[in-house]
Design a protein around this motif. Structure first.
Motif, PDB file in Angstrom:
ATOM      1  N   PHE A 254       0.842  -1.181   0.000  1.00 38.33           N
ATOM      2  CA  PHE A 254       0.000   0.000   0.000  1.00 38.33           C
ATOM      3  C   PHE A 254       0.877   1.229   0.000  1.00 38.33           C
ATOM      4  CE2 PHE A 254      -2.750  -3.215   1.641  1.00 38.33           C
ATOM      5  CZ  PHE A 254      -3.964  -2.914   1.052  1.00 38.33           C
ATOM      6  N   SER A 255       0.737   2.006  -1.024  1.00 40.43           N
ATOM      7  CA  SER A 255       1.538   3.209  -1.084  1.00 40.43           C
ATOM      8  C   SER A 255       0.684   4.377  -0.622  1.00 40.43           C
ATOM      9  CB  SER A 255       2.015   3.435  -2.511  1.00 40.43           C
ATOM     10  OG  SER A 255       2.436   4.757  -2.647  1.00 40.43           O
ATOM     11  N   VAL A 256       1.330   5.347   0.053  1.00 36.50           N
ATOM     12  CA  VAL A 256       0.588   6.505   0.533  1.00 36.50           C
ATOM     13  C   VAL A 256       0.069   7.311  -0.651  1.00 36.50           C
ATOM     14  CG1 VAL A 256       0.853   8.678   1.757  1.00 36.50           C
ATOM     15  CG2 VAL A 256       1.851   6.614   2.684  1.00 36.50           C
ATOM     16  N   ARG A 257       0.816   7.302  -1.726  1.00 41.71           N
ATOM     17  CA  ARG A 257       0.483   8.220  -2.813  1.00 41.71           C
ATOM     18  C   ARG A 257      -0.378   7.619  -3.911  1.00 41.71           C
ATOM     19  NH1 ARG A 257       5.240   8.950  -0.895  1.00 41.71           N
ATOM     20  NH2 ARG A 257       5.629  10.898   0.195  1.00 41.71           N
ATOM     21  N   ASP A 258      -0.626   6.315  -3.860  1.00 39.09           N
ATOM     22  CA  ASP A 258      -1.533   5.833  -4.905  1.00 39.09           C
ATOM     23  C   ASP A 258      -2.604   4.932  -4.322  1.00 39.09           C
ATOM     24  OD1 ASP A 258      -1.657   3.203  -6.772  1.00 39.09           O
ATOM     25  OD2 ASP A 258       0.039   3.027  -5.418  1.00 39.09           O
ATOM     26  N   ARG A 259      -3.835   5.170  -4.759  1.00 34.96           N
ATOM     27  CA  ARG A 259      -4.956   4.403  -4.207  1.00 34.96           C
ATOM     28  C   ARG A 259      -5.198   3.239  -5.135  1.00 34.96           C
ATOM     29  NH1 ARG A 259      -9.777   7.255  -2.071  1.00 34.96           N
ATOM     30  NH2 ARG A 259      -8.876   7.688  -0.048  1.00 34.96           N
ATOM     31  N   HIS A 260      -5.039   2.046  -4.637  1.00 35.97           N
ATOM     32  CA  HIS A 260      -5.091   0.935  -5.568  1.00 35.97           C
ATOM     33  C   HIS A 260      -6.013  -0.190  -5.112  1.00 35.97           C
ATOM     34  CE1 HIS A 260      -1.723  -1.612  -3.621  1.00 35.97           C
ATOM     35  NE2 HIS A 260      -2.881  -1.908  -3.143  1.00 35.97           N
ATOM     36  N   THR A 261      -6.948   0.106  -4.227  1.00 36.15           N
ATOM     37  CA  THR A 261      -7.757  -0.971  -3.664  1.00 36.15           C
ATOM     38  C   THR A 261      -8.485  -1.763  -4.740  1.00 36.15           C
ATOM     39  OG1 THR A 261      -9.288   0.787  -3.209  1.00 36.15           O
ATOM     40  CG2 THR A 261      -8.197  -0.194  -1.332  1.00 36.15           C
TER      41      THR A 261
ATOM     42  N   MET B 193     -13.292  -2.982   2.371  1.00 38.81           N
ATOM     43  CA  MET B 193     -13.814  -2.105   1.328  1.00 38.81           C
ATOM     44  C   MET B 193     -15.117  -2.667   0.760  1.00 38.81           C
ATOM     45  SD  MET B 193     -11.752   0.392   1.225  1.00 38.81           S
ATOM     46  CE  MET B 193     -11.963   1.317  -0.274  1.00 38.81           C
ATOM     47  N   ALA B 214      -4.264   5.576   3.959  1.00 32.54           N
ATOM     48  CA  ALA B 214      -4.396   6.443   2.793  1.00 32.54           C
ATOM     49  C   ALA B 214      -5.182   5.753   1.685  1.00 32.54           C
ATOM     50  CB  ALA B 214      -3.015   6.862   2.292  1.00 32.54           C
ATOM     51  N   CYS B 215      -4.983   4.444   1.551  1.00 31.94           N
ATOM     52  CA  CYS B 215      -5.675   3.725   0.487  1.00 31.94           C
ATOM     53  C   CYS B 215      -7.154   3.576   0.769  1.00 31.94           C
ATOM     54  CB  CYS B 215      -5.079   2.331   0.316  1.00 31.94           C
ATOM     55  SG  CYS B 215      -3.521   2.367  -0.530  1.00 31.94           S
ATOM     56  N   MET B 216      -7.505   3.359   2.025  1.00 36.86           N
ATOM     57  CA  MET B 216      -8.891   3.036   2.339  1.00 36.86           C
ATOM     58  C   MET B 216      -9.765   4.246   2.605  1.00 36.86           C
ATOM     59  SD  MET B 216      -8.887  -0.253   4.819  1.00 36.86           S
ATOM     60  CE  MET B 216     -10.662  -0.144   5.075  1.00 36.86           C
ATOM     61  N   SER B 217      -9.228   5.253   3.261  1.00 40.04           N
ATOM     62  CA  SER B 217     -10.104   6.226   3.890  1.00 40.04           C
ATOM     63  C   SER B 217     -10.500   7.372   2.966  1.00 40.04           C
ATOM     64  CB  SER B 217      -9.428   6.794   5.140  1.00 40.04           C
ATOM     65  OG  SER B 217      -8.241   7.440   4.767  1.00 40.04           O
ATOM     66  N   ASP B 218     -11.680   7.964   3.267  1.00 42.50           N
ATOM     67  CA  ASP B 218     -12.106   9.182   2.594  1.00 42.50           C
ATOM     68  C   ASP B 218     -11.564  10.385   3.353  1.00 42.50           C
ATOM     69  OD1 ASP B 218     -13.754   7.564   0.976  1.00 42.50           O
ATOM     70  OD2 ASP B 218     -15.200   7.490   2.609  1.00 42.50           O
ATOM     71  N   THR B 234      -8.571  12.800   2.717  1.00 40.44           N
ATOM     72  CA  THR B 234      -7.299  12.065   2.652  1.00 40.44           C
ATOM     73  C   THR B 234      -6.369  12.622   1.580  1.00 40.44           C
ATOM     74  OG1 THR B 234      -8.487  10.106   3.362  1.00 40.44           O
ATOM     75  CG2 THR B 234      -6.316   9.770   2.430  1.00 40.44           C
ATOM     76  N   ILE B 238      -2.570  14.170   2.229  1.00 38.95           N
ATOM     77  CA  ILE B 238      -1.390  13.526   1.665  1.00 38.95           C
ATOM     78  C   ILE B 238      -0.640  14.491   0.736  1.00 38.95           C
ATOM     79  CG2 ILE B 238      -0.571  11.614   0.227  1.00 38.95           C
ATOM     80  CD1 ILE B 238      -1.709  10.566   2.786  1.00 38.95           C
TER      81      ILE B 238
END
Lengths: 319, 266
Positions: A254-261, B193, B214-218, B234, B238
């Motif tokens: 999980f990267s802070v800068r990219d949302r990849h879920t 999710m 960071a990936c999950m939250s709004d 978020t 960031i």
């Protein structure tokens, strides 16, 4: 090669299964590698893959079943004087600094004891050295009279590192040394390790589960799965990893800068659930590209990709 | 709809040091909130306040409104019903709160009957349905196993399944992935999710793993020494953190694309 500090060849260890159905569980199987002087080798894998057992085998905390370990060209596994001479050369740093300390021993004594035990210095000289060591790991001198519970986890880990380097060992094994720490402290400790390595010309074996952390400090990385090394490559080429398991690890970050879920794929097995295979490739039950040959033969480490020093144990590569 | 609202909450255990210091925020339905901070910053205590799992009189200031009503005006019985049915919690290691000498299925059934499920068959049906929802195969074996016979990832998914079986509107997750391997972590994140996608559950995720948050939250909240030092979308936090602390925290995260540490510039 002449600059190899530690050579491990065909090291294996199995443990007796604790379950009702008796059997041997191979924790480390036929692992060979070498660490060159001044290098940092990183080992990554999930829990149960044998990375900590490997460290314990090298330090003789657990006796190996078979294989050879050579330090500076001489084998030490069966040598008579087990303790002192080997630990003079090889030091370990563990995950949880709180469990390393005796709760009633002052930090100063803890630092001096190593020096006195290995007969490098007298007690008085050792006390002077302890002050220097504290400065080296960026801690205030006052802490020398404190007890372990008065220090934070990050401070204690610095003390542990100070003691490890105090006797000038040739190899330091760091087993998840930063995993228990907060992110900001973790980064400081890693920076400290990098600085000390440069100043003291140290050699590290860095074991961890976080690819990004291991990559940041290591020169080479080995990825372990179910007791075997499945891929080895230089850290800067980590993204070009070819083994399906390495790819899975890379995709799980999980990267802070990219949302990849969206691109996470659901797999239902982990190493502990998948269990060990009697023959063939250990990873095949989790592997998205398993072939019929994977069940028959064990893949061996073969050259992969364009870069030198990149090997992988997968039939996708060796074909 | 506002599900949860915290107004100027302060909490102390010893009367000297504030564990939580003037914390206010609100959660809308279907939102995922990430709370990030170092150990000891009070992020777990925050969840305990929401569930009312704190000693009487430790909250010195402020109020916590769940579904529009303050926790202090609810009766004990009402609170008990609320926990589990409206608000559920996932802990760091589900295995720790499970009884080690009782089978997973039996404990699951106890959980369901405590909240009004009747009949063995009905319970087992529900259990199996929930377990397969979190992508666990072989449900029969899992229900028959003792907690220690399951791997950490499986236990955690059992925990999620249990927490979700009564379709709570708010899920509190206290470090749900910290005890897991990276590959398992990715899956638990995926399951959570999915909860929002399927049921519109709001989630408050407390973690020290900034990447996961960071990936999950709004919305993201950054905590330091009991204070909520930063709160906002978020993406905004960031990309342009407002406080020095957030900036250092984000800088400390080691990423796979970062320059490797070589110690050259020292």
């Amino acid at each position: 090669m002449s600059d190899a500090l530690l050579e491990v060849s065909h090291l294996s260890k199995s443990f007796e299964s604790g379950n009702l159905e008796k059997g041997m569980i191979p924790a480390v199987r036929d692992v060979s590698f070498q660490i060159n002087r001044g290098e940092c080798l990183g080992i990554v894998g999930e829990s149960g893959c044998g990375k900590s057992t490997l460290a314990r085998l090298i330090t003789l905390l657990t006796p190996a079943d078979s294989g050879k370990i050579r330090l500076n060209g001489s084998e030490y596994m069966h040598s008579k004087d087990k303790g002192r001479e080997i630990y003079r050369q090889i030091q370990m740093v563990f995950q949880d600094p709180f469990s390393v300390f005796s709760p009633r021993m002052q930090i100063g004594t803890f630092l001096e004891d190593g020096l006195v035990y290995y007969q490098l210095l007298t007690r008085r000289k050792a006390a002077e050295e302890a002050v220097k060591l504290m400065r080296m790991v960026e801690l205030p001198e006052e802490l020398l009279n404190r007890f372990p519970h008065q220090l934070s986890g990050g401070q204690l880990q610095r003390v542990v590192i100070a003691r490890a380097i105090s006797i000038h060992p040739s190899l330091i094994i760091l087993d998840e040394a930063t995993s228990a720490l907060d992110v900001s402290v973790q980064k400081q400790i890693l920076e400290l390790l990098v600085r000390l390595k440069k100043e003291q010309k140290l050699t590290y074996l860095f074991i961890g589960h976080d690819l990004a952390v291991v990559r940041s400090i290591s020169d080479r990385i080995q990825i372990m799965y179910a007791g075997s090394v499945v891929e080895e490559l230089r850290s800067e080429n980590l993204k070009q990893a070819v083994h399906p398991y390495s790819r899975e690890l890379l995709d799980s970050i999980f990267s802070v800068r990219d949302r990849h879920t969206e691109r996470i794929q659901v797999k239902t097995l982990s190493l502990a659930d998948a269990g060990y295979e009697a023959c063939g490739c250990q990873y095949r039950r989790r592997c998205p590209c398993a072939m019929s040959v994977c069940a028959e033969k064990v893949p061996e480490l073969t050259k992969a990709g364009q870069e030198p020093g990149h090997t992988a144990a997968c039939f996708l590569v060796s074909r | 709809m506002t599900i949860l609202e915290l107004k100027h909450i302060s909490l102390t255990y010893d009367g000297i040091r504030n564990i939580l210091d003037d914390i206010s925020f609100s959660v809308q339905s279907g939102e995922i909130i990430g709370i990030v901070g170092e150990s000891g910053s009070g992020k777990s205590t925050l969840l305990h306040v929401i569930l009312g799992l704190i000693p009487d009189g430790s909250v010195t200031k402020g109020e916590c409104f769940l579904f529009g009503r303050s926790a202090s005006e609810r009766k004990r019985r009402e609170l008990k019903k609320l926990r589990g049915e409206e608000v559920a919690m996932i802990f760091q290691d589900t295995g720790r709160y499970m009884n080690p000498i009782s089978r997973v299925g039996a404990q699951y059934k106890e959980y369901l009957t405590a909240h009004g499920y009747r009949g063995r068959k009905k319970c087992i049906e529900k259990e199996k349905e929930m377990l397969s929802r979190v992508h666990l195969k072989d449900t029969e074996r899992i229900l028959h196993a003792y907690p220690f016979e399951l791997s950490g990832g499986m236990r955690q998914r059992v925990g999620i399944a249990m927490a979700m079986s009564l379709k709570p509107k708010l899920l509190l997750a206290d470090e749900p992935t910290s005890a897991l391997d990276v590959t398992m972590q990715a899956q638990v994140v995926y399951e959570m999710m999915e909860l929002r996608r399927k049921y519109g559950t709001s989630i408050i995720l407390v973690t020290h793993n900034i990447g996961v948050a960071a990936c999950m939250s709004d919305k993201l909240g950054i905590m330091q020494n009991g204070k909520l030092v930063e709160w906002g979308n978020t993406g905004d936090i960031i990309s342009c953190p407002q406080t020095e602390y957030t900036r250092t925290l984000l800088d400390s995260v080691i990423e796979i694309d970062d320059e490797r540490m070589t110690g050259k510039n020292e």
